[in-house]
Design a protein around this motif. Structure first.
Motif, PDB file in Angstrom:
ATOM      1  N   PRO A  46       0.784  -1.238   0.000  1.00 33.40           N
ATOM      2  CA  PRO A  46       0.000   0.000   0.000  1.00 33.40           C
ATOM      3  C   PRO A  46       0.818   1.292   0.000  1.00 33.40           C
ATOM      4  O   PRO A  46       0.246   2.377  -0.126  1.00 33.40           O
ATOM      5  N   GLN A  72      -0.300  -5.652  -6.803  1.00 34.75           N
ATOM      6  CA  GLN A  72      -0.807  -4.281  -6.885  1.00 34.75           C
ATOM      7  C   GLN A  72      -0.056  -3.442  -5.854  1.00 34.75           C
ATOM      8  O   GLN A  72       0.253  -3.933  -4.766  1.00 34.75           O
ATOM      9  N   PHE A  97       0.217   0.815  -4.250  1.00 38.02           N
ATOM     10  CA  PHE A  97      -0.237   2.200  -4.287  1.00 38.02           C
ATOM     11  C   PHE A  97       0.968   3.099  -4.057  1.00 38.02           C
ATOM     12  O   PHE A  97       1.803   2.833  -3.183  1.00 38.02           O
ATOM     13  N   SER A  98       1.021   4.155  -4.859  1.00 39.15           N
ATOM     14  CA  SER A  98       2.116   5.119  -4.746  1.00 39.15           C
ATOM     15  C   SER A  98       1.592   6.391  -4.088  1.00 39.15           C
ATOM     16  O   SER A  98       0.388   6.513  -3.809  1.00 39.15           O
ATOM     17  N   ASP A 130      -1.319   7.728  -5.893  1.00 38.45           N
ATOM     18  CA  ASP A 130      -2.606   7.047  -5.644  1.00 38.45           C
ATOM     19  C   ASP A 130      -3.150   7.387  -4.266  1.00 38.45           C
ATOM     20  O   ASP A 130      -4.343   7.291  -4.013  1.00 38.45           O
ATOM     21  N   ASP A 131      -2.245   7.690  -3.354  1.00 38.27           N
ATOM     22  CA  ASP A 131      -2.510   7.818  -1.914  1.00 38.27           C
ATOM     23  C   ASP A 131      -3.113   6.539  -1.339  1.00 38.27           C
ATOM     24  O   ASP A 131      -4.337   6.376  -1.264  1.00 38.27           O
ATOM     25  N   GLY A 132      -2.213   5.657  -0.917  1.00 35.52           N
ATOM     26  CA  GLY A 132      -2.625   4.368  -0.369  1.00 35.52           C
ATOM     27  C   GLY A 132      -3.582   4.476   0.803  1.00 35.52           C
ATOM     28  O   GLY A 132      -4.348   3.547   1.073  1.00 35.52           O
ATOM     29  N   GLN A 138      -7.272   4.295  -0.330  1.00 39.56           N
ATOM     30  CA  GLN A 138      -7.631   3.157  -1.193  1.00 39.56           C
ATOM     31  C   GLN A 138      -8.094   1.972  -0.346  1.00 39.56           C
ATOM     32  O   GLN A 138      -7.721   1.842   0.820  1.00 39.56           O
ATOM     33  N   TRP A 162      -7.752  -1.793   0.849  1.00 42.18           N
ATOM     34  CA  TRP A 162      -6.641  -2.761   0.944  1.00 42.18           C
ATOM     35  C   TRP A 162      -7.239  -4.163   1.045  1.00 42.18           C
ATOM     36  O   TRP A 162      -8.181  -4.391   1.806  1.00 42.18           O
TER      37      TRP A 162
END
Ligand SMILES: C[S@@+](CC[C@H](N)C(=O)[O-])C[C@H]1O[C@@H](n2cnc3c(N)ncnc32)[C@H](O)[C@@H]1O
Length: 174
Positions: free
Chosen positions: A36, A50, A52-53, A56-58, A61, A63
């Motif tokens: 994440p 997958q 998140f960078s 994307d702002d983990g 998002q 999880w």
């Protein structure tokens, strides 16, 4: 300057996990569905299905699945990532997770994770993180690896190469 010393660990979030730790995590969990907090370069080693960078702002998002997490170390991000991990585990969205963090055991973030983790590894020495443009470097303090999942024997078998591993007997709720 009154902030505690752990916050002075470089403040740079772009230090990545060395391959042996990722390989051990993959052997324990059977794969990594999500990282994440990452980027394309770090994921060449992590190999998460997958990630998140920062773009994307983990934190915003969903999880799911088997998670590898080495969260950003900056003060504003570290605790939110650790808290979200606890919440996603508690809700059953994250089925298993292995988390590598600095061993700042006194913090609320660490205390909350340790309470629901199933096992812990305390590496000998400090983890040598890698950076795409700098020589590998060790942070100013040691690390801990927390396991959230039922493969406790597998975790101990794989992570004992790095340091002492123990089962957490008295698990609480997030
Ligand atoms: C300590 S590095 C670890 C990278 C990788 N997970 C690993 O284990 O090698 C933390 C990463 O989180 C990224 N990051 C920072 N803020 C983020 C955010 N809001 N959402 C997702 N990733 C973020 C940083 O850019 C950095 O690449």
């Amino acid at each position: 300057m009154s902030a505690p010393h752990v916050t002075y660990n470089s403040g740079n979030n772009e230090w990545f996990t060395p391959a042996p730790y990722i390989e051990a995590a993959v052997r324990v969990m059977g794969g990594i569905d999500l990282d994440p907090a990452s980027n394309a370069v770090a994921n060449e080693i992590v190999g998460a299905a997958q990630f998140f960078s920062i773009e994307d702002d983990g934190l915003s998002q969903p999880w799911n699945g088997r998670v590898w997490m080495n969260p950003p170390y900056s003060r504003s991000l570290f605790r939110p990532f650790c808290d979200k991990l606890c919440e996603e585990v508690a809700h059953g969205n994250v089925s298993e997770a292995i988390v590598l963090v600095n061993n700042n055991t006194e913090t609320k973030a660490f205390q909350r994770m340790a309470k629901i983790a199933s096992a812990i590894c305390i590496p000998r020495g400090r983890v040598k993180f890698w950076h795409p443009e700098k020589k590998p470097a060790t942070p100013l303090q040691g690390q801990a690896v927390l396991n959230f999942g039922e493969n406790i024997r597998g975790f101990a078998a794989e992570f004992k190469a790095f340091g002492w591993c123990g089962k957490i007997q008295d698990r609480g709720t997030a």
